[in-house]
Design a protein around this motif. Structure first.
Motif: not given
Lengths: 200, 200
Positions: B182, B173-174, B167, B169-171
């Motif tokens: 975000i 990118v956005q 999570l 890591d993925g946040l």
């Protein structure tokens, strides 16, 4: 594929069909060999066209790449559109399962999306829009679930949509670094069960 | 910093201190300008050393990068080690908050970790080990919480640790694609509340 339609529908249809055949070849080559490993020559050779013909349709590897990623999204869309509510979450698990079967393409997507976070990157805008779209679709699905009473209490569709997309992206990094370390589809499924009342 | 210790502790201590000063400069330059944007000349200039002196300690930008990422982890470790149980989850939120304050370095990490997923990449092994370590620490924290009765029912420490790291890591990118889209720290906090009984 391209040849059979050229005569009937004129040059544009032929070009569109040819482009699609090329993208499908690129999709396969990148999926197997990754973006760096797959060459434009391999892509041309696989469908028996000259390298120069390929260059006529796609002047660079990064052009091909953008096309391939759009094709990948197209593959996913029909299933996602048909499934309603919790069905969409089940489809997301299927998308992750498909990603596990195409490691080269998953690696490609992971690297390119990260590189494209840099503001000056040629694919920056494309990825920015892609995330708006992807998060938006996921949010719409969660809102539909909320209306049907399928969403667990306390789940906020907007923020949850960002987290679901983030989780898909983040799991890929760990999986690509060590494929035995993690079962991405099982991880997604377990997570989505915390969000959804119906069985995922 | 390097000069004052050279005489007393011999050349090695001087070299170690000099390397650290260089890494701190690189940390700042990469944090502000990103990996591509930050040059080795900027890094040397900021601490008033010659470009050739820098090259003597770090022969390439990627050498510097590995050193910077280790320094970044070192910055995080003391806080994480002191905090026990749910305190570690609170510290993770702080790490995310710090990442929001150093966008250049966060971008750098995001891109490099993605690129390093490719098996032939020079930093592949380093990142593989880093994830084993990071997921392992997170898992240990969750297991400690479980023993204290601080973990919510049904949370599996091993799989949850992978998801928490994913999570984070993925946040990124956005957030890197669109910083207004975000609030990473708020997202992490909201998520970790679902895992922890004590307030996060």
């Amino acid at each position: 594929m391209g040849g059979s339609t050229t005569g009937r529908r004129g040059p544009y249809a032929g070009t569109a069909a040819r482009r699609r055949t090329i993208l499908e070849s690129a999709f396969e080559v990148f999926s197997e060999a990754g973006y760096r490993g797959g060459s434009m020559r391999d892509i041309a050779q696989r469908i028996g066209i000259a390298h120069t013909t390929l260059l006529h349709h796609f002047s660079s590897k990064s052009d091909l790449l953008a096309g391939v990623l759009e094709l990948r999204d197209e593959h996913d869309q029909p299933g996602l559109a048909e499934a309603g509510g919790a069905g969409i979450l089940r489809q997301l698990v299927e998308v992750v399962r498909r990603n596990q079967r195409t490691p080269g393409l998953t690696e490609l997507y992971c690297i390119l999306s990260a590189e494209a976070t840099a503001p000056g990157h040629p694919a920056h805008e494309w990825f920015r829009e892609r995330y708006v779209r992807t998060v938006g679709h996921t949010r719409a699905a969660l809102e539909q679930m909320a209306q049907r009473g399928e969403l667990r209490e306390g789940v906020d569709p907007a923020r949850e949509a960002q987290r679901i997309v983030a989780l898909m992206d983040g799991l890929q990094v760990q999986w690509l670094l060590d494929r035995d370390s993690i079962d991405m589809a099982a991880q997604m499924r377990e997570y989505l069960r915390r969000v959804s009342v119906p069985e995922i």
